[in-house]
Design a protein around this motif. Structure first.
Motif, short mmCIF file in Angstrom:
data_model
loop_
_atom_site.label_atom_id
_atom_site.label_comp_id
_atom_site.label_asym_id
_atom_site.label_seq_id
_atom_site.Cartn_x
_atom_site.Cartn_y
_atom_site.Cartn_z
N ILE A 1 0.85 -1.20 0.00
CA ILE A 1 0.00 0.00 0.00
C ILE A 1 0.88 1.25 0.00
N GLU A 2 1.94 1.25 0.82
CA GLU A 2 2.81 2.43 0.93
C GLU A 2 3.49 2.72 -0.41
N TYR A 3 3.98 1.67 -1.06
CA TYR A 3 4.61 1.88 -2.37
C TYR A 3 3.59 2.44 -3.37
N CYS A 4 2.42 1.82 -3.41
CA CYS A 4 1.40 2.26 -4.39
C CYS A 4 1.02 3.72 -4.17
N LYS A 5 0.89 4.11 -2.91
CA LYS A 5 0.59 5.52 -2.63
C LYS A 5 1.73 6.42 -3.11
N SER A 6 2.95 5.96 -2.91
CA SER A 6 4.11 6.83 -3.17
C SER A 6 4.28 7.18 -4.64
N VAL A 7 3.77 6.35 -5.54
CA VAL A 7 3.92 6.67 -6.97
C VAL A 7 2.71 7.44 -7.50
N GLU A 8 1.83 7.86 -6.61
CA GLU A 8 0.62 8.53 -7.08
C GLU A 8 0.33 9.75 -6.22
N VAL A 9 1.24 10.71 -6.29
CA VAL A 9 1.11 11.88 -5.41
C VAL A 9 0.85 13.17 -6.19
N LEU A 10 0.73 13.10 -7.50
CA LEU A 10 0.57 14.33 -8.29
C LEU A 10 -0.88 14.69 -8.52
N LEU A 11 -1.77 13.85 -8.07
CA LEU A 11 -3.19 14.04 -8.37
C LEU A 11 -3.94 14.63 -7.18
N PRO A 12 -5.08 15.30 -7.46
CA PRO A 12 -5.87 15.82 -6.35
C PRO A 12 -6.56 14.69 -5.57
N ALA A 13 -6.77 14.91 -4.29
CA ALA A 13 -7.53 13.96 -3.46
C ALA A 13 -9.01 14.17 -3.72
N ALA A 14 -9.78 13.12 -3.53
CA ALA A 14 -11.23 13.26 -3.62
C ALA A 14 -11.73 14.11 -2.45
#
Ligand code: TMP
Length: 215
Positions: free
Chosen positions: A119-132
């Protein structure tokens, strides 16, 4: 402070297991918001209409084999290719109702149980997008969704895997999530969805700042 608050559209995301009724509820919500005078559009992820989306589609249909880390990145890239348009629409006051988003990206890849795709890795590669602004988490047992028509056609539609994805969704929940019991009637679910969504749309229009994923 003196920061001027600018009205914007809200980013509303539906998440949950396969065949739990997300697509139906997305359409109904957009219809409802429009009837209230809110400018709203529905998008789906994966967006299968792009070339990256076509590669994802072939993978999901089990017509191709891809490394798990690679397919994870394709799902991420498929959202990133829509990033600018997403930000432009939100800033222009359009509310986006999404049928899956980054939360599915993390939950489904993490459900594979591979140590290098945590989960931590998957989050780390997806930080450029807005949160819901709001995640509507539609919940139903994996056995109940499996009994629905069309189940089993795509790669991840297997009860054991779905259970793991559902656990991963639970691990991602925070105060922006609302849990919706997806086992009721379409109309009952819609009423629950409307009740939690409308205040969030109003807050966005009142200028509540857009967040960033995982912040
Ligand atoms: P769909 O049935 O909603 O079109 O979703 C396609 C499948 O892809 C579904 O099993 C969930 C999965 N998925 C991922 O594995 N990663 C992602 O980032 C997204 C958006 C979906």
């Amino acid at each position: 402070d003196t920061v001027r608050k600018v009205p914007r559209g809200a980013l509303i995301v539906f998440e949950g297991g396969d065949r739990c009724g997300k697509t139906t509820q997305c359409s109904k919500l957009v219809e409802r918001l429009r009837s209230q005078g809110v400018d709203a559009v529905m998008w789906r992820f994966p967006d299968r209409s792009t070339s990256i989306g076509a590669a994802i589609n072939a993978y999901l249909a089990e017509q191709s084999h891809l490394d798990d880390a690679v397919v994870h990145m394709l799902f991420v890239a498929n959202r990133l290719e829509k990033r600018e348009e997403m930000l432009r629409l939100l800033a222009g006051g359009t509310t986006l109702v999404l049928d899956r988003y980054s939360y599915s990206g993390v939950a489904y890849t993490a459900a594979k149980g591979l140590p290098h795709l945590s989960i931590e890795y998957c989050k780390s590669v997806e930080v450029l997008l807005p949160a819901a602004d709001l995640v509507l988490h539609m919940t139903m047992t994996a056995e109940a969704t499996a009994a629905r028509g069309g189940y089993g056609q795509e790669r991840y539609e297997k009860v054991e895997f779905q259970k793991k994805a559902m656990e991963a969704f639970e691990a991602l929940r925070d105060e922006r999530w609302a849990v919706i019991d997806a086992s009721g009637t379409i109309e009952d679910i819609h009423q629950q969805v409307v009740a939690v969504t409308e205040p969030v749309v109003r807050q966005a229009l009142a200028g509540r700042a857009l967040g960033r994923l995982w912040d």
